[in-house]
Design a protein around this motif. Structure first.
Motif, PDB file in Angstrom:
ATOM      1  N   ARG A   1       0.903  -1.474  -0.156  1.00 25.21           N
ATOM      2  CA  ARG A   1       0.179   0.175   0.152  1.00 25.21           C
ATOM      3  C   ARG A   1       0.833   1.363  -0.074  1.00 25.21           C
ATOM      4  N   ILE A   2       1.763   1.333   1.122  1.00 21.75           N
ATOM      5  CA  ILE A   2       3.523   1.916   0.617  1.00 21.75           C
ATOM      6  C   ILE A   2       3.534   2.748  -0.809  1.00 21.75           C
ATOM      7  N   MET A   3       4.324   1.331  -0.972  1.00 23.73           N
ATOM      8  CA  MET A   3       4.821   1.496  -2.894  1.00 23.73           C
ATOM      9  C   MET A   3       3.537   2.111  -3.411  1.00 23.73           C
ATOM     10  N   ILE A   4       2.524   1.713  -3.244  1.00 24.64           N
ATOM     11  CA  ILE A   4       1.541   2.161  -4.324  1.00 24.64           C
ATOM     12  C   ILE A   4       1.166   4.103  -4.131  1.00 24.64           C
ATOM     13  N   GLY A   5       0.342   3.968  -3.434  1.00 26.26           N
ATOM     14  CA  GLY A   5       0.359   5.195  -2.446  1.00 26.26           C
ATOM     15  C   GLY A   5       1.424   6.052  -1.935  1.00 26.26           C
ATOM     16  N   GLU A   6       2.351   6.689  -2.388  1.00 25.10           N
ATOM     17  CA  GLU A   6       3.668   7.106  -1.669  1.00 25.10           C
ATOM     18  C   GLU A   6       4.631   7.021  -2.356  1.00 25.10           C
ATOM     19  N   GLY A   7       4.616   6.140  -3.571  1.00 17.93           N
ATOM     20  CA  GLY A   7       6.328   5.887  -4.198  1.00 17.93           C
ATOM     21  C   GLY A   7       6.324   6.659  -4.818  1.00 17.93           C
TER      22      GLY A   7
ATOM     23  N   ALA B   1       0.518 -11.691 -10.845  1.00 15.73           N
ATOM     24  CA  ALA B   1      -0.976 -10.594 -10.444  1.00 15.73           C
ATOM     25  C   ALA B   1      -2.376 -10.707 -10.301  1.00 15.73           C
ATOM     26  N   PRO B   2      -2.716 -12.590 -10.474  1.00 14.31           N
ATOM     27  CA  PRO B   2      -3.829 -12.352  -9.453  1.00 14.31           C
ATOM     28  C   PRO B   2      -3.669 -12.294  -7.899  1.00 14.31           C
ATOM     29  N   ALA B   3      -2.220 -12.350  -7.279  1.00 11.92           N
ATOM     30  CA  ALA B   3      -2.248 -12.325  -6.183  1.00 11.92           C
ATOM     31  C   ALA B   3      -1.779 -10.927  -5.483  1.00 11.92           C
ATOM     32  N   ILE B   4      -1.009 -10.107  -6.706  1.00 10.37           N
ATOM     33  CA  ILE B   4      -1.794  -7.901  -5.946  1.00 10.37           C
ATOM     34  C   ILE B   4      -2.948  -8.196  -6.519  1.00 10.37           C
ATOM     35  N   MET B   5      -3.475  -8.534  -7.107  1.00 14.64           N
ATOM     36  CA  MET B   5      -5.293  -8.703  -7.226  1.00 14.64           C
ATOM     37  C   MET B   5      -5.883  -8.221  -5.524  1.00 14.64           C
ATOM     38  N   SER B   6      -5.441  -9.558  -4.544  1.00 10.00           N
ATOM     39  CA  SER B   6      -5.725 -10.027  -3.939  1.00 10.00           C
ATOM     40  C   SER B   6      -5.758  -9.205  -2.935  1.00 10.00           C
ATOM     41  N   ALA B   7      -4.623  -9.001  -2.733  1.00 13.13           N
ATOM     42  CA  ALA B   7      -4.130  -8.049  -2.027  1.00 13.13           C
ATOM     43  C   ALA B   7      -4.691  -6.812  -2.040  1.00 13.13           C
ATOM     44  N   ILE B   8      -5.052  -6.132  -3.206  1.00 12.30           N
ATOM     45  CA  ILE B   8      -5.489  -4.825  -3.123  1.00 12.30           C
ATOM     46  C   ILE B   8      -6.793  -4.577  -2.361  1.00 12.30           C
ATOM     47  N   TRP B   9      -7.917  -5.453  -3.537  1.00  4.42           N
ATOM     48  CA  TRP B   9      -8.962  -6.453  -2.773  1.00  4.42           C
ATOM     49  C   TRP B   9      -9.375  -6.227  -1.148  1.00  4.42           C
ATOM     50  N   GLN B  10      -7.982  -6.993  -0.548  1.00  5.06           N
ATOM     51  CA  GLN B  10      -8.603  -6.678   0.544  1.00  5.06           C
ATOM     52  C   GLN B  10      -8.185  -5.914   1.598  1.00  5.06           C
ATOM     53  N   MET B  11      -7.676  -4.868   0.785  1.00  3.82           N
ATOM     54  CA  MET B  11      -6.906  -3.264   2.167  1.00  3.82           C
ATOM     55  C   MET B  11      -8.216  -2.147   1.301  1.00  3.82           C
ATOM     56  N   THR B  12      -8.646  -2.578   0.441  1.00  2.00           N
ATOM     57  CA  THR B  12      -9.600  -1.572  -0.515  1.00  2.00           C
ATOM     58  C   THR B  12     -11.179  -2.674  -0.405  1.00  2.00           C
ATOM     59  N   PHE B  13     -12.391  -3.585  -1.151  1.00  2.00           N
ATOM     60  CA  PHE B  13     -13.414  -2.920  -1.245  1.00  2.00           C
ATOM     61  C   PHE B  13     -13.515  -4.346  -0.468  1.00  2.00           C
ATOM     62  N   MET B  14     -13.100  -5.109   0.365  1.00  5.66           N
ATOM     63  CA  MET B  14     -13.266  -6.134   1.519  1.00  5.66           C
ATOM     64  C   MET B  14     -14.454  -6.113   2.084  1.00  5.66           C
ATOM     65  N   HIS B  15     -14.503  -4.779   2.659  1.00  5.72           N
ATOM     66  CA  HIS B  15     -16.128  -4.751   3.943  1.00  5.72           C
ATOM     67  C   HIS B  15     -17.583  -4.501   2.552  1.00  5.72           C
ATOM     68  N   GLU B  16     -17.053  -3.692   0.958  1.00  7.32           N
ATOM     69  CA  GLU B  16     -18.156  -3.676   0.254  1.00  7.32           C
ATOM     70  C   GLU B  16     -18.619  -5.306  -0.671  1.00  7.32           C
ATOM     71  N   ALA B  17     -17.407  -5.813  -0.721  1.00  5.02           N
ATOM     72  CA  ALA B  17     -17.332  -7.080  -1.609  1.00  5.02           C
ATOM     73  C   ALA B  17     -16.977  -8.105  -0.985  1.00  5.02           C
ATOM     74  N   PRO B  18     -16.937  -8.873  -0.323  1.00  2.30           N
ATOM     75  CA  PRO B  18     -16.021  -9.693   0.330  1.00  2.30           C
ATOM     76  C   PRO B  18     -15.683 -10.674  -0.221  1.00  2.30           C
ATOM     77  N   ILE B  19     -14.742 -11.185  -0.199  1.00  2.00           N
ATOM     78  CA  ILE B  19     -13.980 -12.205  -1.296  1.00  2.00           C
ATOM     79  C   ILE B  19     -12.923 -12.826  -0.076  1.00  2.00           C
ATOM     80  N   PRO B  20     -13.357 -14.375   0.067  1.00  2.56           N
ATOM     81  CA  PRO B  20     -12.346 -14.573   0.822  1.00  2.56           C
ATOM     82  C   PRO B  20     -10.680 -15.204   0.044  1.00  2.56           C
ATOM     83  N   PRO B  21      -9.344 -14.526   0.170  1.00  2.00           N
ATOM     84  CA  PRO B  21      -8.536 -15.155  -0.276  1.00  2.00           C
ATOM     85  C   PRO B  21      -8.071 -15.903  -1.060  1.00  2.00           C
ATOM     86  N   GLU B  22      -8.399 -17.058   0.280  1.00  4.40           N
ATOM     87  CA  GLU B  22      -8.563 -18.992  -0.734  1.00  4.40           C
ATOM     88  C   GLU B  22      -9.526 -18.892  -1.926  1.00  4.40           C
ATOM     89  N   ARG B  23     -10.589 -18.007  -1.930  1.00  7.61           N
ATOM     90  CA  ARG B  23     -10.687 -17.410  -3.509  1.00  7.61           C
ATOM     91  C   ARG B  23      -9.844 -17.371  -4.315  1.00  7.61           C
TER      92      ARG B  23
END
Length: 221
Positions: free
Chosen positions: A124-130, A179-201
């Motif tokens: 998140r720091i690399m994306i937001g403050e890099g 790419a999919p692992a990074i997508m999962s990390a971003i999802w957990q940081m941003t949209f998890m409360h709006e549309a929960p998708i478990p990391p195992e999926r």
């Protein structure tokens, strides 16, 4: 005059080893406190005095182990990314089986380290403050991204040599495997409360996408 014998209490003797153990553990404690502050305030907003307060030490103690906030941040990166890279490198160097099975070992490790740990704070720091701290971004690239790219390229080169990898754009740019692992990390940081998708999926979809899309059909089955 009779000399008095000095009696050392057995309760006091372990104190020096205890202090030594405490001193040896202190860098890890400072890094843990730093990661908590980075997660809470970001890189720019983190102050070393707050890190020291969280770690229960004087601010000056930090400088015994880390030159500045940047070196503390990079130590946190190395502590979290380094073991994962070494683990994956061990798989690649010693694995005798098909590339399909190798990827099914490697990809869960990447998800565990990137998604299910506090490493997503660093992402998140690399994306937001890099862009604000280009020197930090350059160090992060050399220390982690470049080493990760090299490992992925070795996996694909190994698969190509065994005739198990499809030729095409994905094989020419192995970096996209992440790419999919990074997508999962971003999802957990941003949209998890709006549309929960478990990391195992995300992990299951990642494995399916890579093993069925990158590999030659039935290779290594």
């Amino acid at each position: 005059m009779t000399k008095k014998s000095v009696i050392v209490s057995t309760d006091e003797r372990p104190e020096a080893p205890r202090r030594r153990r405490r001193k040896e553990a202190r860098p890890a404690e400072i890094i843990a406190a730093g990661m908590q502050e980075f997660a809470l305030r970001g890189f720019a907003g983190t102050r070393l005095e707050d890190v020291a307060r969280r770690a229960g030490i004087a601010k000056g103690t930090i400088y015994l182990y880390f030159e500045d906030k940047e070196s503390l941040f990079m130590a946190a990166v190395r502590e979290r990314v380094g073991p994962a890279i070494l683990e994956v490198a061990g798989f690649v160097d010693g694995f005798p089986g098909p590339t399909r099975d190798l990827l099914r070992l490697v990809i869960p490790v990447l998800h565990e380290r990137l998604v299910q740990s506090d490493l997503h704070t660093i992402l998140r720091i690399m994306i937001g403050e890099g862009s604000t701290f280009p020197g930090l971004t350059a160090l992060y690239y050399r220390e982690t991204v470049l080493r990760g790219r090299e490992l992925l390229e070795r996996i694909v080169a190994r698969g190509r040599a065994r005739g198990e990898i499809r030729e095409g754009a994905a094989a020419d740019l192995p970096l996209v495997i992440m790419a999919p692992a990074i997508m999962s990390a971003i999802w957990q940081m941003t949209f998890m409360h709006e549309a929960p998708i478990p990391p195992e999926r995300f992990l299951a979809a990642h494995l399916d996408l890579i093993t069925e899309g990158l590999l030659v059909p039935d290779a290594g089955r």
